[in-house]
Design an enzyme around this catalytic site. Structure first.
Site, PDB file in Angstrom:
ATOM      1  N   LYS A  47       0.847  -1.199   0.000  1.00  0.00           N
ATOM      2  CA  LYS A  47       0.000   0.000   0.000  1.00  0.00           C
ATOM      3  C   LYS A  47       0.884   1.251   0.000  1.00  0.00           C
ATOM      4  O   LYS A  47       0.941   2.004   0.981  1.00  0.00           O
ATOM      5  CB  LYS A  47      -0.912  -0.006   1.225  1.00  0.00           C
ATOM      6  CG  LYS A  47      -1.985  -1.096   1.166  1.00  0.00           C
ATOM      7  CD  LYS A  47      -2.845  -1.072   2.417  1.00  0.00           C
ATOM      8  CE  LYS A  47      -3.889  -2.155   2.404  1.00  0.00           C
ATOM      9  NZ  LYS A  47      -4.565  -2.311   3.689  1.00  0.00           N
ATOM     10  N   GLY A  81      -2.271  -6.838   8.703  1.00  0.00           N
ATOM     11  CA  GLY A  81      -2.799  -8.176   8.449  1.00  0.00           C
ATOM     12  C   GLY A  81      -1.740  -9.117   7.908  1.00  0.00           C
ATOM     13  O   GLY A  81      -1.534 -10.218   8.428  1.00  0.00           O
ATOM     14  N   GLY A 102      -2.123   0.075   8.740  1.00  0.00           N
ATOM     15  CA  GLY A 102      -2.131   1.521   8.564  1.00  0.00           C
ATOM     16  C   GLY A 102      -2.513   2.226   9.861  1.00  0.00           C
ATOM     17  O   GLY A 102      -1.955   3.279  10.199  1.00  0.00           O
TER      18      GLY A 102
HETATM   19  N1  LIG Z   1       7.891  -6.242  -4.040  1.00  0.00           N
HETATM   20  C1  LIG Z   1       6.584  -6.439  -3.981  1.00  0.00           C
HETATM   21  N2  LIG Z   1       5.826  -6.409  -5.105  1.00  0.00           N
HETATM   22  C2  LIG Z   1       4.498  -6.619  -5.042  1.00  0.00           C
HETATM   23  N3  LIG Z   1       3.814  -6.883  -3.898  1.00  0.00           N
HETATM   24  C3  LIG Z   1       4.520  -6.923  -2.762  1.00  0.00           C
HETATM   25  C4  LIG Z   1       5.934  -6.714  -2.740  1.00  0.00           C
HETATM   26  N4  LIG Z   1       6.341  -6.838  -1.470  1.00  0.00           N
HETATM   27  C5  LIG Z   1       5.255  -7.111  -0.720  1.00  0.00           C
HETATM   28  N5  LIG Z   1       4.160  -7.185  -1.493  1.00  0.00           N
HETATM   29  C6  LIG Z   1       2.789  -7.511  -1.060  1.00  0.00           C
HETATM   30  O1  LIG Z   1       2.369  -6.625  -0.074  1.00  0.00           O
HETATM   31  C7  LIG Z   1       1.213  -7.188   0.539  1.00  0.00           C
HETATM   32  C8  LIG Z   1       1.065  -6.664   1.947  1.00  0.00           C
HETATM   33  O2  LIG Z   1       1.056  -5.251   1.941  1.00  0.00           O
HETATM   34  P1  LIG Z   1       0.201  -4.362   2.953  1.00  0.00           P
HETATM   35  O3  LIG Z   1       0.677  -2.964   2.763  1.00  0.00           O
HETATM   36  O4  LIG Z   1      -1.240  -4.675   2.723  1.00  0.00           O
HETATM   37  O5  LIG Z   1       0.703  -4.892   4.389  1.00  0.00           O
HETATM   38  P2  LIG Z   1      -0.087  -5.313   5.697  1.00  0.00           P
HETATM   39  O6  LIG Z   1       0.907  -5.870   6.641  1.00  0.00           O
HETATM   40  O7  LIG Z   1      -1.230  -6.214   5.354  1.00  0.00           O
HETATM   41  O8  LIG Z   1      -0.631  -3.971   6.265  1.00  0.00           O
HETATM   42  P3  LIG Z   1      -2.153  -3.447   6.325  1.00  0.00           P
HETATM   43  O9  LIG Z   1      -2.792  -4.189   7.442  1.00  0.00           O
HETATM   44  O10 LIG Z   1      -2.026  -1.992   6.521  1.00  0.00           O
HETATM   45  O11 LIG Z   1      -2.806  -3.822   5.025  1.00  0.00           O
HETATM   46  C9  LIG Z   1       1.413  -8.695   0.466  1.00  0.00           C
HETATM   47  O12 LIG Z   1       0.295  -9.267  -0.157  1.00  0.00           O
HETATM   48  C10 LIG Z   1       2.676  -8.856  -0.376  1.00  0.00           C
HETATM   49  O13 LIG Z   1       2.576  -9.885  -1.336  1.00  0.00           O
HETATM   50  O1  LIG Z   2      -5.969  -4.044   6.698  1.00  0.00           O
HETATM   51  C1  LIG Z   2      -6.072  -2.923   7.210  1.00  0.00           C
HETATM   52  O2  LIG Z   2      -5.086  -2.177   7.433  1.00  0.00           O
HETATM   53  C2  LIG Z   2      -7.433  -2.458   7.685  1.00  0.00           C
HETATM   54  O3  LIG Z   2      -8.372  -3.491   7.672  1.00  0.00           O
HETATM   55  C3  LIG Z   2      -7.907  -1.268   6.860  1.00  0.00           C
HETATM   56  O4  LIG Z   2      -8.078  -1.625   5.523  1.00  0.00           O
HETATM   57  P1  LIG Z   2      -8.027  -0.499   4.383  1.00  0.00           P
HETATM   58  O5  LIG Z   2      -6.563  -0.096   4.275  1.00  0.00           O
HETATM   59  O6  LIG Z   2      -8.548  -1.165   3.127  1.00  0.00           O
HETATM   60  O7  LIG Z   2      -8.878   0.647   4.829  1.00  0.00           O
END
Ligand SMILES: Nc1ncnc2c1ncn2[C@@H]1O[C@H](COP(=O)(O)OP(=O)(O)OP(=O)(O)O)[C@@H](O)[C@H]1O
Ligand SMILES: O=C(O)[C@H](O)COP(=O)(O)O
Length: 393
Positions: free
Chosen positions: A197, A350, A373
């Site tokens: 993200k 997550g 986030g």
């Molecule tokens: N280099 C990359 N290219 C594409 N996707 C990536 C890369 N590195 C990580 N990811 C992907 O990022 C995703 C997780 O990102 P995210 O920002 O949603 O983290 P998070 O720990 O779930 O935080 P949040 O709870 O805020 O969503 C995973 O599905 C992973 O496959």
């Molecule tokens: O996975 C998260 O960080 C929360 O569930 C919020 O999801 P969102 O980034 O789609 O609002």
């Protein structure tokens, strides 16, 4: 300011609308990590024991205001039923006749799960009519969705204008634990940011630069910074319109004397597929038609060393596409480094929590946050709208 909690109000026989964050990682209709459901159990069980009618609401994914079959909460209702040892009533709408009729039939202690609130575009717009429709289903609002508390949406903020609004146990615990860690962090304070993200989290980095001693950037997030450093990143996930911001952030890190660690090597592949051809390259040799899917071993070792020297570590976002074994090594190395360190460690998000569970080191982490986030914005010092909307003690 301390917020009123679910313990401060009488809930017996009342219809209690509980916003939870059941945004769990899924593979098809299989929940691959149920941490967020597990952590919501204390509030749900307390309300059941007190004889409330428990109406649960959550988002799942980002369906953009439309019904998207893969984002139905049906698998979540099934898992929750197993965990509670009681059937959870699942409806296919979040407002209107179907939930109203089902709620009218509920007995004290029953639990009902509404359909994904983001199937309505009005949810993320914090539309007052939709918030009122949600509020009409209940007598009391409990927010236990710490993970979504950074969103000013109808089911996290708007609804609180119409009902007595209090915090659930998970919300309270998250605020207390994260607050302890960030108000007076023991230094060196290291933050590790990764994941996908990018535009969501790149702004967070700016604020963290005023707080941390070392900032480590990996995952999809790193690609935008690599590009800003002048490297070509092939077909990697990158946000072109954030490249200039990344440059500014690198300059700010320098002037703030923050040690900014970016990957120096990467695992690149020809496609985003589990069995795609892949190899390790230094970041100045990323081939044009390939994509970066993990940090390389030299970067993992450097990141682990920084973690070893830290006294407080906050981690959000995996270092690569850890769902596929070929691209999981960087994330696993960081998880192991955190587990072995003596530092106060906080892991949020997550997918990051799923990674820690996959490596089997969750019990070695000081605080596993259900917020990704949300935990980052809290660490930045921002007031979370989902918290601000609750009543003060
Ligand atoms: N280099 C990359 N290219 C594409 N996707 C990536 C890369 N590195 C990580 N990811 C992907 O990022 C995703 C997780 O990102 P995210 O920002 O949603 O983290 P998070 O720990 O779930 O935080 P949040 O709870 O805020 O969503 C995973 O599905 C992973 O496959
Ligand atoms: O996975 C998260 O960080 C929360 O569930 C919020 O999801 P969102 O980034 O789609 O609002």
């Amino acid at each position: 300011m301390q917020k009123k909690s679910v313990k401060d109000i009488d809930v017996k026989g009342k219809r209690v609308f509980v916003r939870v964050d059941f945004n769990v990682p899924l593979a098809g209709d299989m929940i691959t990590d149920d941490t967020r459901i597990q952590k919501a159990l204390p509030t749900i069980q307390y309300l059941m024991e007190q004889g409330a009618k428990v109406i649960l609401a959550s988002h799942l994914g980002r369906p953009k205001g439309e019904v998207v079959e893969k984002y139905r909460l049906t698998p979540v209702a099934k898992r929750l039923s197993e965990l509670l040892g009681k059937e959870v009533i699942k409806v296919n709408e979040s407002v209107g006749a179907e939930p109203e009729q089902a709620i009218a039939k509920m007995n004290n202690g029953d639990v009902l799960l509404l359909e994904n609130v983001r199937f309505h575009a009005e949810e993320t717009k914090n539309d007052p009519n939709y918030a009122r429709q949600l509020a009409n289903l209940a007598d009391i609002f409990v927010n236990d969705a710490f993970g979504a508390a950074h969103r000013a949406h109808a089911s996290t903020a708007g609804i609180a204008q119409h009902l007595p609004a209090v915090a659930g146990f998970l919300m309270e615990k998250e605020l207390a634990n994260l607050g302890k860690a960030v108000n007076n962090p023991e230094r060196p304070f290291v933050a590790i940011i990764g994941g996908a993200k990018v535009s969501d989290k790149i702004g967070v980095i700016e604020n963290l630069l005023g707080k941390v001693d070392t900032l480590i950037i990996g995952g999809g997030m790193a690609n935008t910074f690599l590009k800003a450093q002048g490297y070509q990143v092939g077909k990697s996930l990158v946000e072109e319109d954030k490249v200039d911001l990344a440059k500014e952030l690198m300059a700010k890190a320098k002037s703030n004397q923050v040690n900014l660690l970016l990957p120096t090597d990467a695992v690149v592949a020809v496609a985003l597929e589990a069995d795609a051809e892949h190899k390790v390259v230094p970041v100045n040799e990323i081939p044009e038609d390939w994509m970066v899917l993990d940090i390389g071993p030299a970067s993992a070792a450097a990141f682990a060393q920084a973690v070893q020297q830290a006294n407080t570590v906050v981690w959000n976002g995996p270092m690569g596409v850890f769902e596929m074994d070929a691209f999981a090594k960087g994330t696993e190395a960081v998880a192991r480094a955190l587990a072995e360190s003596q530092a106060t460690s906080i892991v949020g998000g997550g997918d990051s929590v799923a990674a820690v569970n996959k490596v089997g080191v969750a019990d070695k982490i000081s605080h596993i946050s259900t917020g990704g986030g949300a935990s980052l914005e809290f660490l930045e010092g921002k007031v979370l709208p989902g918290v601000a909307a609750l009543q003060d003690k």
